[in-house]
Design a protein around this motif. Structure first.
Motif, mmCIF file in Angstrom:
data_model
loop_
_atom_site.group_PDB
_atom_site.id
_atom_site.type_symbol
_atom_site.label_atom_id
_atom_site.label_comp_id
_atom_site.label_asym_id
_atom_site.label_seq_id
_atom_site.Cartn_x
_atom_site.Cartn_y
_atom_site.Cartn_z
ATOM 1 N N GLY A 240 -33.279 14.926 19.010
ATOM 2 C CA GLY A 240 -32.102 14.548 19.777
ATOM 3 C C GLY A 240 -31.161 15.728 19.962
ATOM 4 N N THR A 241 -29.963 15.428 20.455
ATOM 5 C CA THR A 241 -28.961 16.470 20.688
ATOM 6 C C THR A 241 -27.639 16.071 20.055
ATOM 7 O OG1 THR A 241 -28.286 15.509 22.808
ATOM 8 C CG2 THR A 241 -30.062 17.140 22.852
ATOM 9 N N ASP A 242 -26.712 17.046 19.978
ATOM 10 C CA ASP A 242 -25.405 16.764 19.385
ATOM 11 C C ASP A 242 -24.375 16.467 20.464
ATOM 12 O OD1 ASP A 242 -24.869 19.201 20.508
ATOM 13 O OD2 ASP A 242 -24.589 20.271 18.618
ATOM 14 N N GLU A 243 -23.100 16.536 20.106
ATOM 15 C CA GLU A 243 -22.044 16.093 21.020
ATOM 16 C C GLU A 243 -21.837 17.019 22.198
ATOM 17 O OE1 GLU A 243 -19.857 18.545 17.885
ATOM 18 O OE2 GLU A 243 -21.648 17.312 18.093
ATOM 19 N N GLY B 136 -24.681 18.688 23.528
ATOM 20 C CA GLY B 136 -26.002 18.830 24.112
ATOM 21 C C GLY B 136 -26.893 19.878 23.473
ATOM 22 N N ARG B 137 -26.514 20.390 22.312
ATOM 23 C CA ARG B 137 -27.373 21.378 21.639
ATOM 24 C C ARG B 137 -28.559 20.677 20.970
ATOM 25 N NH1 ARG B 137 -22.504 24.270 18.413
ATOM 26 N NH2 ARG B 137 -22.197 22.047 17.962
ATOM 27 N N ASP B 138 -29.712 21.300 21.051
ATOM 28 C CA ASP B 138 -30.934 20.712 20.497
ATOM 29 C C ASP B 138 -30.876 20.722 18.972
ATOM 30 O OD1 ASP B 138 -33.798 19.812 20.888
ATOM 31 O OD2 ASP B 138 -34.101 21.602 19.652
ATOM 32 N N LEU B 139 -30.998 19.539 18.366
ATOM 33 C CA LEU B 139 -30.850 19.436 16.920
ATOM 34 C C LEU B 139 -32.032 20.038 16.162
ATOM 35 C CD1 LEU B 139 -29.229 15.924 16.363
ATOM 36 C CD2 LEU B 139 -28.211 18.176 16.030
ATOM 37 N N LEU B 140 -33.230 19.942 16.721
ATOM 38 C CA LEU B 140 -34.376 20.551 16.055
ATOM 39 C C LEU B 140 -34.182 22.058 15.926
ATOM 40 C CD1 LEU B 140 -37.209 20.557 14.854
ATOM 41 C CD2 LEU B 140 -38.127 20.575 17.189
ATOM 42 N N MET C 104 -23.575 20.371 9.811
ATOM 43 C CA MET C 104 -24.127 19.453 10.813
ATOM 44 C C MET C 104 -23.988 18.010 10.366
ATOM 45 S SD MET C 104 -27.492 21.713 11.756
ATOM 46 C CE MET C 104 -28.230 20.460 12.819
ATOM 47 N N VAL C 105 -24.217 17.745 9.099
ATOM 48 C CA VAL C 105 -24.030 16.380 8.577
ATOM 49 C C VAL C 105 -22.568 15.977 8.686
ATOM 50 C CG1 VAL C 105 -24.181 14.919 6.525
ATOM 51 C CG2 VAL C 105 -26.016 16.530 7.040
ATOM 52 N N SER C 106 -21.671 16.918 8.403
ATOM 53 C CA SER C 106 -20.239 16.627 8.492
ATOM 54 C C SER C 106 -19.837 16.252 9.925
ATOM 55 C CB SER C 106 -19.440 17.842 8.026
ATOM 56 O OG SER C 106 -18.054 17.618 8.146
ATOM 57 N N SER C 107 -20.358 16.998 10.900
ATOM 58 C CA SER C 107 -20.044 16.670 12.294
ATOM 59 C C SER C 107 -20.720 15.376 12.717
ATOM 60 C CB SER C 107 -20.502 17.817 13.209
ATOM 61 O OG SER C 107 -19.852 19.022 12.885
ATOM 62 N N GLY C 108 -21.935 15.138 12.253
ATOM 63 C CA GLY C 108 -22.677 13.963 12.684
ATOM 64 C C GLY C 108 -22.206 12.665 12.091
ATOM 65 N N TRP D 277 -29.286 9.866 14.635
ATOM 66 C CA TRP D 277 -30.113 11.057 14.462
ATOM 67 C C TRP D 277 -29.297 12.321 14.174
ATOM 68 C CZ3 TRP D 277 -29.513 8.176 18.884
ATOM 69 C CH2 TRP D 277 -28.750 8.761 19.904
ATOM 70 N N TYR D 278 -28.043 12.340 14.599
ATOM 71 C CA TYR D 278 -27.213 13.537 14.469
ATOM 72 C C TYR D 278 -27.068 13.942 12.999
ATOM 73 C CZ TYR D 278 -23.395 16.747 15.740
ATOM 74 O OH TYR D 278 -22.610 17.853 15.938
#
Length: 293
Positions: free
Chosen positions: A74-77, A79-83, A246-250, A259-260
């Motif tokens: 998926g992507t973040d807020e 549109g960056r690719d999370l993988l 990333m977990v903090s933002s997600g 998924w974030y």
């Protein structure tokens, strides 16, 4: 005969690589830990080659997209690719953990060995300082040091390394106290060997096994601690790809965009578990009291 004695001694006290590999193949959990660790190392080294996108590439048209064939995580807020961010995040999260463990192991081992060799008031003073550090909760002390130094990945690394040093000081000192009464150490002392000479040629080589095991076991906890500091804003800062950040933002999007936060969190969990499994396996193989020899 005299020239051959150190070689024979080295064979008796050295590590048999073939025996270690034989025991490693018999331990499935250790193999799992080794496999996870190698995958993490591959991600760190080859991140630009295996990541499908640039980690900071913004695509607002694809923001918060669910996992798909185009974006597996998926992507973040923005549109960056999370993988891609998880893969590059291994450099910040695990690379920092490796640096912390290496720094704390080197400094702690040298200080502990010298403390045990010198003894007296120097040994007492060093151990009382270490006791003060160990009396405080490690995470709280790391948070306080990181906050005092300022929020950044380097300062977080330095804070965690300082907190980890006392463990290696006590471990290496205990090994030194057990080794300094050996015949070859006493013989070197009688010939006027300096503490640094004893440390280099007699103490450290014979105390490496428990130190290596402790360092491997510490990798998992260090990954978690570094991620915790980034989670509360004291570690890596945006837009750095780091699992805890990333977990903090997600977490703000967890109810609708699960998924974030999930995939970076799984990366932290699996990596810490892999390092712990590898450390447990090395302890079993290198500790003679556990049948490792």
């Amino acid at each position: 005969m005299v020239a051959l004695e150190p070689t024979a001694k080295h064979r008796r006290g050295g590590v048999d690589a073939r025996r270690i590999w034989y025991r490693l193949r018999r331990s499935r959990l250790t193999l799992v830990g080794l496999t996870i660790s190698l995958i993490v190392l591959l991600m760190i080294v080859a991140a630009p080659l295996i990541a499908p996108y640039q980690p900071d590439k913004i695509a607002l048209s694809s923001r918060l997209a669910p996992p798909s064939l185009q974006h597996f995580f998926g992507t973040d807020e923005v549109g960056r690719d999370l993988l891609s961010r998880v893969i590059f995040g291994s450099r910040a999260s695990c690379g920092t953990a490796f640096a912390i463990v290496i720094l704390s192991t080197l400094l702690g081992s040298i200080i502990g060995c010298l403390s045990g060799i010198i003894g007296g008031l120097v040994d007492t003073a060093i151990m009382r300082v270490m006791d003060v550090f160990l009396a405080l909760p490690a995470l709280v002390l790391a948070m306080a040091l990181a906050a005092a130094l300022g929020p950044s990945l380097f300062n977080a690394m330095l804070a965690i390394a300082i907190v980890r040093i006392p463990t290696y000081v006590r471990l290496s000192r205990s090994q030194t106290l057990a080794l300094r009464h050996r015949t070859y150490v006493k013989a070197s002392r009688s010939f006027g060997a300096s503490p640094l000479y004893l440390l280099r040629w007699h103490i450290l080589p014979n105390a490496l096994s428990p130190i290596i095991v402790q360092a491997t076991l510490d990798l998992g906890g260090t990954v978690l601690t570094a991620a915790a500091l980034s989670f509360i804003g004291l570690g890596a800062q945006p837009p750095t790809s780091e699992w805890g950040a990333m977990v903090s933002s997600g977490r703000n999007y967890f109810l609708d965009q699960w998924w974030y936060a999930t995939f970076p969190g799984v990366a932290i969990l699996v990596t810490a578990m892999g390092f712990n499994l590898l450390g447990d396996g090395l302890r079993d193989m290198l500790d003679p009291r556990l049948g490792g020899r």
